[in-house]
Design a protein around this motif. Structure first.
Motif, mmCIF file in Angstrom:
data_model
loop_
_atom_site.group_PDB
_atom_site.id
_atom_site.type_symbol
_atom_site.label_atom_id
_atom_site.label_comp_id
_atom_site.label_asym_id
_atom_site.label_seq_id
_atom_site.Cartn_x
_atom_site.Cartn_y
_atom_site.Cartn_z
ATOM 1 N N ASN A 245 0.821 -1.220 0.000
ATOM 2 C CA ASN A 245 0.000 0.000 0.000
ATOM 3 C C ASN A 245 0.852 1.265 0.000
ATOM 4 O O ASN A 245 0.406 2.326 -0.433
ATOM 5 C CB ASN A 245 -0.945 0.020 1.209
ATOM 6 C CG ASN A 245 -2.201 -0.777 0.944
ATOM 7 O OD1 ASN A 245 -2.521 -1.078 -0.208
ATOM 8 N ND2 ASN A 245 -2.909 -1.127 1.997
ATOM 9 N N ALA A 246 2.072 1.143 0.533
ATOM 10 C CA ALA A 246 2.965 2.301 0.491
ATOM 11 C C ALA A 246 3.625 2.443 -0.882
ATOM 12 O O ALA A 246 4.019 3.534 -1.276
ATOM 13 C CB ALA A 246 4.028 2.179 1.575
ATOM 14 N N ILE A 247 3.715 1.324 -1.614
ATOM 15 C CA ILE A 247 4.460 1.356 -2.886
ATOM 16 C C ILE A 247 3.566 1.751 -4.062
ATOM 17 O O ILE A 247 3.909 2.641 -4.848
ATOM 18 C CB ILE A 247 5.118 -0.018 -3.155
ATOM 19 C CG1 ILE A 247 6.213 -0.298 -2.127
ATOM 20 C CG2 ILE A 247 5.692 -0.075 -4.570
ATOM 21 C CD1 ILE A 247 6.799 -1.701 -2.192
ATOM 22 N N TRP A 248 2.403 1.066 -4.187
ATOM 23 C CA TRP A 248 1.601 1.344 -5.401
ATOM 24 C C TRP A 248 0.778 2.613 -5.219
ATOM 25 O O TRP A 248 0.697 3.174 -4.127
ATOM 26 C CB TRP A 248 0.763 0.137 -5.817
ATOM 27 C CG TRP A 248 -0.274 -0.403 -4.866
ATOM 28 C CD1 TRP A 248 -0.771 0.217 -3.746
ATOM 29 C CD2 TRP A 248 -0.930 -1.675 -4.957
ATOM 30 N NE1 TRP A 248 -1.696 -0.597 -3.143
ATOM 31 C CE2 TRP A 248 -1.823 -1.762 -3.863
ATOM 32 C CE3 TRP A 248 -0.874 -2.748 -5.835
ATOM 33 C CZ2 TRP A 248 -2.634 -2.872 -3.634
ATOM 34 C CZ3 TRP A 248 -1.685 -3.853 -5.603
ATOM 35 C CH2 TRP A 248 -2.550 -3.904 -4.520
ATOM 36 N N GLY B 211 1.512 5.497 -6.073
ATOM 37 C CA GLY B 211 2.377 6.609 -5.674
ATOM 38 C C GLY B 211 3.121 6.257 -4.403
ATOM 39 O O GLY B 211 2.523 6.194 -3.328
ATOM 40 N N SER B 212 4.434 6.001 -4.530
ATOM 41 C CA SER B 212 5.220 5.579 -3.366
ATOM 42 C C SER B 212 5.486 6.773 -2.447
ATOM 43 O O SER B 212 5.182 7.914 -2.795
ATOM 44 C CB SER B 212 6.541 4.964 -3.838
ATOM 45 O OG SER B 212 6.292 4.048 -4.871
ATOM 46 N N GLY B 213 6.097 6.474 -1.286
ATOM 47 C CA GLY B 213 6.216 7.465 -0.222
ATOM 48 C C GLY B 213 6.750 8.821 -0.661
ATOM 49 O O GLY B 213 6.117 9.867 -0.437
ATOM 50 N N ASN B 214 7.914 8.828 -1.287
ATOM 51 C CA ASN B 214 8.494 10.115 -1.687
ATOM 52 C C ASN B 214 7.589 10.861 -2.657
ATOM 53 O O ASN B 214 7.503 12.098 -2.630
ATOM 54 C CB ASN B 214 9.853 9.902 -2.357
ATOM 55 C CG ASN B 214 10.910 9.425 -1.380
ATOM 56 O OD1 ASN B 214 10.675 9.394 -0.179
ATOM 57 N ND2 ASN B 214 12.065 9.044 -1.891
ATOM 58 N N VAL B 215 6.950 10.084 -3.513
ATOM 59 C CA VAL B 215 6.089 10.702 -4.528
ATOM 60 C C VAL B 215 4.892 11.390 -3.848
ATOM 61 O O VAL B 215 4.452 12.469 -4.266
ATOM 62 C CB VAL B 215 5.635 9.632 -5.537
ATOM 63 C CG1 VAL B 215 4.671 10.201 -6.551
ATOM 64 C CG2 VAL B 215 6.847 9.029 -6.240
ATOM 65 N N MET B 216 4.389 10.763 -2.781
ATOM 66 C CA MET B 216 3.295 11.400 -2.038
ATOM 67 C C MET B 216 3.755 12.728 -1.427
ATOM 68 O O MET B 216 3.024 13.717 -1.436
ATOM 69 C CB MET B 216 2.806 10.468 -0.915
ATOM 70 C CG MET B 216 2.117 9.209 -1.394
ATOM 71 S SD MET B 216 0.636 9.537 -2.369
ATOM 72 C CE MET B 216 1.320 9.734 -3.983
#
Ligand SMILES: Cc1cc2nc3c(=O)[nH]c(=O)nc-3n(C[C@H](O)[C@H](O)[C@H](O)COP(=O)(O)OP(=O)(O)OC[C@H]3O[C@@H](n4cnc5c(N)ncnc54)[C@H](O)[C@@H]3O)c2cc1C
Length: 546
Positions: free
Chosen positions: A427-430, A432-437
């Motif tokens: 859920n953290a990867i797809w 939009g991954s963390g940095n992208v969020m």
């Protein structure tokens, strides 16, 4: 100590009974309050019926079977003709049927494809949160189906045809053209080998061919490939564009999707995630040429909400298992639940779930109201990436901590904890991954005056709920550099969670959250200093009444 069972060789003592046949709604005080605070109180009886059904031992057994028997790709038939189908265990179909019957895939839309009236989002969010506690793999196509209609708004004529097939409570898993089916599901294809985040690097080409396009290229990840149609990104002459790519062409022949293989994944095993090639596949354009990202982002906003809800659901189930076990397990003549250090851990875990749930449900309310209230639209723009970032990143370490509360039993497959633990990182990867969020939050703040004002509003709301001063986040100063963004976005999410708690939780809970998560930085080691004995008891009774 839990009553014993006499075996030939010994008496089985001190093992907790299974945590099953529970009402996932009525046993969850924070959920009941969040539903009420966000405008869906009238739905409580139906939510309780849903919670009882999904909390049965039978539903847990389906979840286990669907994951122990992962889907199989059928590339060719016996004669060498391409099949490109995926076979699922019946338990998976039973889960899909249950979620579709409850409208998890469509209840926020009308049959004409417009948004259903509030509190449709909140009512669905509560159900989604409960379903995720039991089985999450099948929720991938459920999530994508419900979100896809948001992107199809860019093509009203197509949406008018598709929506009645989506907005139904009939699950139809047959491999037939979507227009012949009782109900359909929708997937999404953006990620290619050379880049997922950077979709502008997509090389898949879309060639105009009469009234449609021929799509040639690949997708490196295409989950739930047995969906009836997909929204995919491809390069048209006018730039990156969004397309509706069905499994069957309008003439009834099978469309040219070639499923290469299924991913061998850490978790999410009941769900199929494929690699696919398109060989001049038939597709209709959705939105203008060149507007692909703008079109599909409408879908992605909604899938991000579901990522946060599902991760909060995983945490809730892990917490419930931990509290339940510790209430039954005795160590050194005392229940684990009453050992001071364990109590501190459990109370702190309960507080984390309170924040994650309150934030996710408040966000669902913003989606309910965004169309008519610009302030709620600004909330959704800013808080969706922040909530997705914070809740999804919290879940893996949280579940590990809850697992440890069960000792060795928690590490063993029959307990649900290992599956939750494997499921959580995706859920953290797809979507939009963390940095992208975090970059998304930066962008929203850069462009959006309303989003900047929101920081003040949230600070005020959080402070009002506690009577103490909530710590202000200074976005302009703190977000000056990308490298600092994670810290600030985490704090923004915590601030928004505190504000959400202030609207629905007892002041002592909000206060403990502000003290431990805003005034101090909260270590993922749990047992935070600053939760007094009375508040610990309150949190644990709210988490799971004795
Ligand atoms: C089980 C599973 C199922 C999936 N199903 C689908 C599906 O159905 N459809 C689909 O389209 N995709 C799907 N995906 C793909 C998923 O959406 C992508 O993996 C994700 O978007 C990240 O893209 P990437 O893998 O190319 O990583 P990259 O884009 O290479 O990113 C790698 C890392 O770099 C970070 N990063 C990226 N840009 C920056 C930057 N500017 N600054 C700092 N850090 C940055 C990212 O946050 C990430 O942590 C699935 C993935 C998984 C694991």
């Amino acid at each position: 100590m839990t009553a014993g069972l006499r075996l030939d060789t010994h008496e089985v003592l001190n093992q907790s009974p299974p945590y099953e046949n529970v009402d996932l709604f009525s046993s969850d005080a924070p959920l009941i309050e969040a539903v009420e605070a966000n405008g869906a109180a009238d739905d409580a009886a139906a939510l309780s019926a849903f919670g009882r059904h999904w909390g049965t031992a039978d539903m847990s057994a389906l979840a286990r079977r669907a994951n122990e028997n992962p889907p199989k790709l059928q590339t060719f038939d016996a004669k060498g003709f391409r099949r490109d189908t995926v076979e699922f265990h019946p338990a998976y179909h039973d889960l899909m049927r249950a979620s579709v019957a409850a409208g998890l895939h469509a209840s926020t839309w009308t049959r004409s494809g417009t948004r259903a009236a509030p509190p449709a989002e909140v009512a669905r969010a509560a159900r989604y949160y409960m379903a995720a506690q039991i089985e999450s793999g099948h929720l991938c196509p459920i999530t994508m189906t419900r979100a896809a209609l948001a992107a199809l708004a860019a093509e009203p004529a197509l949406r008018a045809q598709v929506a009645p097939k989506v907005v139904t409570t009939a699950y139809d898993s047959t491999f037939r053209p979507w227009w012949e089916k009782l109900g359909m599901t929708l997937g999404m294809g953006m990620t290619e080998k050379q880049g997922g985040t950077d979709v502008r690097a997509n090389t898949t080409a879309a060639t105009p061919t009469g009234d449609h396009y021929a799509i040639t290229g690949h997708k490196w990840f295409l989950s739930a490939p047995m969906c009836d149609a997909f929204l995919v990104l491809a390069q048209a002459p006018g730039g990156l564009s969004c397309f509706f790519l069905p499994r069957f062409r309008p003439d009834g022949s099978v469309n040219a999707l070639r499923l290469q293989r299924l991913k061998d994944k850490l978790g999410n095993r009941s769900n199929a995630s494929s690699e696919v090639e398109f060989a001049e596949a038939f597709a209709w354009r959705v939105g203008e040429e060149g507007a692909g990202v703008r079109t599909i982002i409408q879908m992605v906003q909604l899938t991000r909400l579901d990522c946060a809800l599902a991760s909060a659901g995983f945490m809730r189930m892990a917490l419930a298992q931990a509290v339940h076990h510790c209430r039954h397990r005795t160590v050194f003549q005392k229940h684990l639940y009453d050992q001071p250090m364990m109590r501190a851990v459990l109370a702190d875990l309960a507080l984390e779930v309170e924040g994650a749930l309150a934030l996710s449900m408040r966000l669902a309310r913003a989606f309910d109201r965004a169309a008519t209230d610009p302030r709620e639209a600004a909330y959704a723009r800013l808080v969706t990436p922040a909530a997705k970032y914070w809740v999804c990143k919290t879940a893996p370490a949280f579940i590990y901590e809850a697992m440890e509360c069960l000792g060795g039993n928690g590490y063993v497959e029959e307990s649900v904890l290992p599956r939750l633990y494997r499921e959580a990182p995706v859920n953290a990867i797809w979507e939009g991954s963390g940095n992208v969020m975090c970059l998304d939050v930066l962008r929203a703040l850069d462009r959006d005056k309303e989003a900047l004002d929101l920081f003040d509003r949230l600070t005020g709301e959080a402070a009002r709920g506690t009577g103490t001063k909530a710590t202000r986040v200074e976005p302009k100063r703190e977000l000056a550099s990308e490298s600092a963004a994670r810290i600030t976005v985490g704090r923004l999410a915590a601030l928004a969670a505190a504000a959400a708690l202030a609207a629905n939780a007892p002041p002592a809970v909000t206060d403990a959250f502000v003290q431990t998560r805003l005034h101090r930085s909260h270590a993922a080691l749990y047992a935070a200093d600053g939760i007094d004995g009375t508040t610990s008891e309150l949190l644990l009774q709210r988490a799971l009444p004795e």
